[in-house]
Design a protein around this motif. Structure first.
Motif, PDB file in Angstrom:
ATOM      1  N   ARG A 193      -8.288   4.643 -12.019  1.00  0.00           N
ATOM      2  CA  ARG A 193      -9.063   5.874 -12.002  1.00  0.00           C
ATOM      3  C   ARG A 193      -8.868   6.568 -13.333  1.00  0.00           C
ATOM      4  O   ARG A 193      -7.752   6.775 -13.789  1.00  0.00           O
ATOM      5  CB  ARG A 193      -8.518   6.761 -10.882  1.00  0.00           C
ATOM      6  CG  ARG A 193      -9.148   8.111 -10.830  1.00  0.00           C
ATOM      7  CD  ARG A 193      -8.235   9.023 -10.039  1.00  0.00           C
ATOM      8  NE  ARG A 193      -8.994  10.068  -9.402  1.00  0.00           N
ATOM      9  CZ  ARG A 193      -8.437  11.014  -8.694  1.00  0.00           C
ATOM     10  NH1 ARG A 193      -7.137  10.997  -8.485  1.00  0.00           N
ATOM     11  NH2 ARG A 193      -9.153  11.969  -8.147  1.00  0.00           N
ATOM     12  N   GLU A 227       0.836  -1.202   0.000  1.00  0.00           N
ATOM     13  CA  GLU A 227       0.000   0.000   0.000  1.00  0.00           C
ATOM     14  C   GLU A 227       0.868   1.247   0.000  1.00  0.00           C
ATOM     15  O   GLU A 227       0.611   2.203  -0.727  1.00  0.00           O
ATOM     16  CB  GLU A 227      -0.899   0.016   1.245  1.00  0.00           C
ATOM     17  CG  GLU A 227      -2.353  -0.240   0.917  1.00  0.00           C
ATOM     18  CD  GLU A 227      -3.239  -0.067   2.140  1.00  0.00           C
ATOM     19  OE1 GLU A 227      -3.946  -1.020   2.457  1.00  0.00           O
ATOM     20  OE2 GLU A 227      -3.217   0.993   2.764  1.00  0.00           O
ATOM     21  N   GLU A 251       1.069   3.977  -2.828  1.00  0.00           N
ATOM     22  CA  GLU A 251       0.734   5.354  -2.472  1.00  0.00           C
ATOM     23  C   GLU A 251       1.757   6.319  -3.082  1.00  0.00           C
ATOM     24  O   GLU A 251       1.395   7.321  -3.677  1.00  0.00           O
ATOM     25  CB  GLU A 251       0.725   5.487  -0.951  1.00  0.00           C
ATOM     26  CG  GLU A 251       0.083   6.762  -0.457  1.00  0.00           C
ATOM     27  CD  GLU A 251       0.305   6.957   1.023  1.00  0.00           C
ATOM     28  OE1 GLU A 251       0.026   6.005   1.790  1.00  0.00           O
ATOM     29  OE2 GLU A 251       0.757   8.036   1.410  1.00  0.00           O
ATOM     30  N   ALA A 290      -4.674   5.538 -10.194  1.00  0.00           N
ATOM     31  CA  ALA A 290      -5.552   4.617  -9.487  1.00  0.00           C
ATOM     32  C   ALA A 290      -5.780   5.136  -8.080  1.00  0.00           C
ATOM     33  O   ALA A 290      -5.101   6.065  -7.623  1.00  0.00           O
ATOM     34  CB  ALA A 290      -4.929   3.229  -9.431  1.00  0.00           C
ATOM     35  N   ARG A 291      -6.743   4.528  -7.382  1.00  0.00           N
ATOM     36  CA  ARG A 291      -6.937   4.859  -5.974  1.00  0.00           C
ATOM     37  C   ARG A 291      -7.131   3.573  -5.192  1.00  0.00           C
ATOM     38  O   ARG A 291      -7.632   2.579  -5.702  1.00  0.00           O
ATOM     39  CB  ARG A 291      -8.141   5.783  -5.810  1.00  0.00           C
ATOM     40  CG  ARG A 291      -7.812   7.195  -6.258  1.00  0.00           C
ATOM     41  CD  ARG A 291      -9.023   8.032  -6.362  1.00  0.00           C
ATOM     42  NE  ARG A 291      -9.482   8.474  -5.047  1.00  0.00           N
ATOM     43  CZ  ARG A 291     -10.568   9.216  -4.885  1.00  0.00           C
ATOM     44  NH1 ARG A 291     -11.291   9.557  -5.910  1.00  0.00           N
ATOM     45  NH2 ARG A 291     -10.921   9.594  -3.682  1.00  0.00           N
ATOM     46  N   ILE A 292      -6.698   3.638  -3.928  1.00  0.00           N
ATOM     47  CA  ILE A 292      -6.710   2.428  -3.126  1.00  0.00           C
ATOM     48  C   ILE A 292      -7.942   2.406  -2.239  1.00  0.00           C
ATOM     49  O   ILE A 292      -8.234   3.389  -1.549  1.00  0.00           O
ATOM     50  CB  ILE A 292      -5.448   2.363  -2.239  1.00  0.00           C
ATOM     51  CG1 ILE A 292      -4.207   2.478  -3.102  1.00  0.00           C
ATOM     52  CG2 ILE A 292      -5.429   1.089  -1.422  1.00  0.00           C
ATOM     53  CD1 ILE A 292      -2.960   2.808  -2.315  1.00  0.00           C
ATOM     54  N   ASP A 293      -8.664   1.279  -2.280  1.00  0.00           N
ATOM     55  CA  ASP A 293      -9.744   1.079  -1.335  1.00  0.00           C
ATOM     56  C   ASP A 293      -9.135   0.309  -0.166  1.00  0.00           C
ATOM     57  O   ASP A 293      -9.023  -0.912  -0.205  1.00  0.00           O
ATOM     58  CB  ASP A 293     -10.879   0.287  -2.008  1.00  0.00           C
ATOM     59  CG  ASP A 293     -12.052   0.121  -1.074  1.00  0.00           C
ATOM     60  OD1 ASP A 293     -11.875   0.331   0.147  1.00  0.00           O
ATOM     61  OD2 ASP A 293     -13.136  -0.226  -1.572  1.00  0.00           O
ATOM     62  N   SER A 294      -8.743   1.050   0.848  1.00  0.00           N
ATOM     63  CA  SER A 294      -7.991   0.437   1.937  1.00  0.00           C
ATOM     64  C   SER A 294      -8.880  -0.479   2.769  1.00  0.00           C
ATOM     65  O   SER A 294      -8.409  -1.403   3.412  1.00  0.00           O
ATOM     66  CB  SER A 294      -7.388   1.542   2.800  1.00  0.00           C
ATOM     67  OG  SER A 294      -6.771   1.004   3.922  1.00  0.00           O
ATOM     68  N   ILE A 335       1.243   6.603  -6.802  1.00  0.00           N
ATOM     69  CA  ILE A 335       0.070   7.401  -7.171  1.00  0.00           C
ATOM     70  C   ILE A 335       0.357   8.877  -6.947  1.00  0.00           C
ATOM     71  O   ILE A 335       0.027   9.727  -7.772  1.00  0.00           O
ATOM     72  CB  ILE A 335      -1.167   6.963  -6.351  1.00  0.00           C
ATOM     73  CG1 ILE A 335      -1.526   5.519  -6.681  1.00  0.00           C
ATOM     74  CG2 ILE A 335      -2.348   7.869  -6.667  1.00  0.00           C
ATOM     75  CD1 ILE A 335      -2.577   4.925  -5.790  1.00  0.00           C
ATOM     76  N   THR A 336       1.027   9.171  -5.826  1.00  0.00           N
ATOM     77  CA  THR A 336       1.340  10.573  -5.540  1.00  0.00           C
ATOM     78  C   THR A 336       2.208  11.168  -6.633  1.00  0.00           C
ATOM     79  O   THR A 336       2.056  12.319  -7.008  1.00  0.00           O
ATOM     80  CB  THR A 336       2.080  10.685  -4.196  1.00  0.00           C
ATOM     81  OG1 THR A 336       1.396   9.880  -3.249  1.00  0.00           O
ATOM     82  CG2 THR A 336       2.104  12.115  -3.720  1.00  0.00           C
TER      83      THR A 336
END
Lengths: 425, 402
Positions: free
Chosen positions: B356, B330, B334, B344-348, B337-338
């Motif tokens: 995305r 994760e 992260e 994309a986005r993480i569904d934690s 993505i930053t």
């Protein structure tokens, strides 16, 4: 030749048409010495004049009256009478003698400050500015006094009303520096950080040949506001910044630049050590409040970053990532940010999860189209202004004289000097 | 690619060289000096090199390995190697490093050093006399040879700066393009030893200009040198390409700089070779500074490639695939993505990564509004500045008049 009585009669008689007033103006200018010598007796004359009709005469007498030192008891009375005059006077008459009007207003401000009641000065000063201004684009000397009173009286909203005007014409660079500095502080007080940044930016990058204290203080605040509002600060200056500022400003703001560095790491602990290390300096500069806002803005910035990467995240994880003590604290931060419209999210208290949403703005509403349209109109207006100014400048005799002089220097070769080779033969 | 594999494959028989880009099955059977995860076999490693680079590589290993027996091994071999040459200064340094730990046979052999120095002095004198004679006679070719000899002499004695100067001086006396290439190769060799990689680049391009004199081996050498220079400049992609262009003809002819399987190693790490050879790669003289960065980049690339085809990815499965825990995965995602490397986005909550798709329309609107605001602000600031300058100028002009 003049007696007090004839003077009053002249004022009363020559306050009608424009030509009359002009004539009166020249008469008044001639009798300036007389005003100085008779200043004590003049106060009584004011009762015989109507400030709304005999504004110009009234102004001259008032100016003479206020030039003498004033005791504290008289001050309150004086403030009242000047405020009354400002409210009633005719704008077109006082604009004939802007220096007199300004000096009266400045003394008025001094008295209000002396009475430690800045609130009393706010409204009259605003009226005074409006009456003195030829257009809203004109920066008067009174702007900065007004903003200072607003700051002291904490009337930030009233102050914002004149900051919304676009200023283009400036009489005195110093006025402009103070206007931007105080204006920036008022915007900070009202949390209008982008406007504050703009004003402070103007001070920092303004053309200057010697460094001044206003620019130094403005630069410090500029750094802090930039961190709060943008989350970053670019150490380099724009290329149009004066070389004096580029060379010296950083030397005066070392603690602030250290703060920028530690902010860049994204770690709360580092930022706090840096704040602690320079605490006294920040306090001395009276910027401690802003520094504290910088610290809390970092939490926000870090939470905002999470919205870019996560769809859902537990409050505990948020607390861990942004270095908050507990999930509860994280919840408070997220809640506050949702309220302020800084992030879009929903909190599920049952399992302690936050769901981040996308920006709901779809750019489909009529309001949005209107906003874009008005923005386009504004930009067109500004472009026209720019072209106009360019044309004006290219016709300015002073500018042309300077430009012409420089050209001559470059074209030195055009002069038919004797080639040195001829002598060598 | 194929051709390269085949050709190097022949060398594997006697040299134990392996190209890991191929990926055939018998990879594990062979003992591979540098590409294996086991501890580096210094002797086998050193055998791949000749000349000065052998010594510098050994000394480099001695300095970096952090393992006493390995260090002594390396120093012992360096000592032996130096004794074959004439570089007394380096010899003294190595002796100081050994510090008597290898017994009396590896002590400061002053008699040898003095003899070498004396011989060097005589030789230098002779070379000078010869060169002067050539110069008075103005025989171009002889002068070139003279300078070249001087270059060789200084190089052998470790005076790299002087060597470089003399090699470069031969340039004025080059009569054929072969000579130029020869000069360039010498200059490149010295520059690599000095770590002056800008020189390397410029002499590589100079050599490449004289096309007719280039045989395949020289081309391969030049590609290698260029690759090293690019690697040093952190331009990994270009470096990878250069190493890839290095033909199999290189063989063992450039061992004074680089061994053939180094080319393969450099190439493989530049692209996508994963494994635990980090420890040994760290001992490579050219690669050590870049190993960490390359490893990170390789891993990131793999992560990006993994997520690319999916609309949603189960983080548990992905963590298994990358041999890591969900939590640390994760964190890695992260960061990516930053940096906008994965959209994309993480569904934690459910441990799922969702792709995305940025809304172009909204983004454009946002940008338009922002640009408008910036323009507004900047034009106003500009007008203000112009007014201030005008004011100041007027003030100056009027004060001059008074």
């Amino acid at each position: 030749m003049n007696s007090v009585e004839t003077l009053v009669a002249q004022i009363q008689g020559l306050s009608g048409s424009i030509s009359d007033v002009n004539q009166l103006h020249s008469l008044l200018k001639q009798s300036e010495d007389f005003f100085q010598s008779e200043s004590t007796r003049l106060a009584s004359l004011l009762t015989e004049l109507d400030p709304s009709i005999h504004s110009l005469g009234y102004l001259y007498i008032l100016e003479a009256c206020t030039s003498a030192p004033i005791s504290k008891e008289q001050a309150s009375e004086l403030v009242l009478s000047v405020a009354r005059f400002i409210n009633l006077c005719a704008a077109e008459q006082i604009r004939l003698a802007p220096d007199k009007f300004t000096s009266v207003c400045k003394r008025f401000k001094d008295q209000v400050m002396l009475l430690e009641d800045p609130m009393r000065g706010v409204a009259p000063m605003l009226t005074a500015i409006r009456k003195l201004q030829l257009s809203t684009e004109h920066l008067t000397t009174l702007h900065q006094d007004f903003l200072l009173l607003c700051l002291l009286a904490k009337c930030y909203k009233t102050g914002l009303s004149i900051l919304e005007d676009d200023i283009f014409e400036i009489d005195q660079p110093r006025d402009f520096f103070l206007y931007c500095y105080y204006g920036g502080m008022i915007c900070i007080g009202h949390k209008k950080f982008s406007k504050a940044l703009e004003l402070l930016h103007n001070v920092v990058t303004a053309p200057m040949s010697i460094l001044n204290a206003i620019a130094v203080e403005a630069y410090k605040k500029y750094i802090l506001v930039s961190l709060i509002h943008l989350g970053q600060f670019s150490i380099s200056f724009p290329k149009y910044t004066s070389s004096v500022a580029q060379r010296n400003l950083k030397n005066f703001s070392q603690p602030y630049l250290e703060l920028v560095n530690s902010y860049g790491t994204g770690k709360i602990s580092e930022l706090e050590t840096s704040v602690q290390a320079n605490n006294e300096k920040f306090e001395f500069d009276q910027n401690l409040g802003l520094v504290k806002q910088v610290v809390s803005s970092m939490y926000k910035r870090n939470i905002q970053r999470l919205t870019q990467t996560y769809l859902t995240l537990s409050l505990q994880d948020i607390a861990n990532t942004v270095q908050l003590n507990s999930a509860k604290e994280a919840e408070m931060h997220v809640l506050q940010m949702i309220q302020d419209g800084e992030i879009y999210a929903t909190i599920n208290q049952k399992d302690g999860m936050v769901r981040f949403l996308e920006d709901p703005e779809q750019y489909k509403t009529c309001e949005m189209i209107e906003r874009i349209d008005s923005s386009i109109q504004r930009i067109m207006m500004l472009s026209r202004k720019l072209t106009h100014m360019d044309e004006q400048l290219s016709c300015d005799p002073l500018y042309l004289a300077k430009a012409g002089k420089e050209r001559q220097r470059f074209d030195f070769d055009d002069f038919d000097t004797v080639p040195s080779s001829k002598f060598t033969i | 690619m194929e051709a390269e594999d085949e050709a190097t494959g022949q060398m594997i028989e006697d040299e134990e060289i392996y190209v890991n880009g191929g990926g055939d099955g018998d990879e594990s059977k062979r003992h591979r000096p540098i590409i294996s995860g086991e501890q580096l076999d210094v002797e086998a490693y050193a055998a791949l090199y000749t000349g000065r680079t052998k010594i510098s590589r050994l000394l480099f290993i001695a300095e970096k390995c952090g393992n006493a027996s390995m260090q002594l091994d390396a120093l012992r071999m360096a000592y032996d190697e130096i004794k074959k040459g004439e570089n007394t200064q380096l010899f003294r340094e190595v002796v100081a490093k050994i510090d008597g730990r290898l017994g009396p046979n590896y002590g400061p052999d002053n008699a040898w050093a003095d003899a070498v120095d004396r011989r060097a002095e005589l030789r230098k004198e002779r070379l000078e006399n010869e060169l002067n004679a050539y110069r008075t006679n103005l025989i171009k070719e002889s002068i070139r040879m003279g300078y070249n000899d001087f270059g060789d002499f200084y190089f052998a004695h470790g005076q790299l700066g002087d060597a470089f100067k003399n090699y470069v001086r031969t340039r004025d006396y080059c009569t054929t393009s072969k000579h130029i290439v020869h000069m360039c190769l010498n200059a490149i060799l010295v520059s690599i030893e000095m770590g002056q990689f800008t020189h390397v680049t410029s002499y590589v391009s100079k050599a490449e200009q004289s096309q007719d004199a280039l045989d395949p081996i020289t081309i391969a050498k030049l590609r290698c040198a260029a690759g090293l220079a690019l690697l040093e400049g952190k331009k990994y992609k270009l470096a990878a390409r250069k190493f890839l262009e290095t033909g199999p003809d290189l063989g063992n002819s450039y061992t004074e700089v680089i061994a053939p399987q180094d080319v393969a190693t450099h190439y493989a790490s530049c692209l996508e070779y994963l494994g635990n050879l980090k420890a040994n790669l760290l001992l490579d003289i050219h690669l050590h500074d870049h190993v960490e960065t390359l490893y990170e980049q390789i891993r990131n690339k793999a992560l990006i490639q993994y997520t690319h085809p999916f609309v949603s990815v189960d983080l548990h499965m992905m963590a298994n695939a990358f041999n890591t825990s969900v939590a640390s995965l994760e964190k890695e995602l992260e960061a990516l993505i930053t940096n906008n490397q994965i959209q994309a986005r993480i569904d934690s909550h459910n441990k799922i990564l969702y792709a995305r798709h940025a809304d172009q329309r909204n983004a454009t609107f946002q940008r338009v509004l922002q640009t408008g605001n910036e323009f507004d602000r900047e034009v106003r600031a500009m007008l203000l500045r112009a007014n201030l300058i005008k004011h100041e100028f007027n003030l100056k002009a009027s004060s001059r008049k008074h």
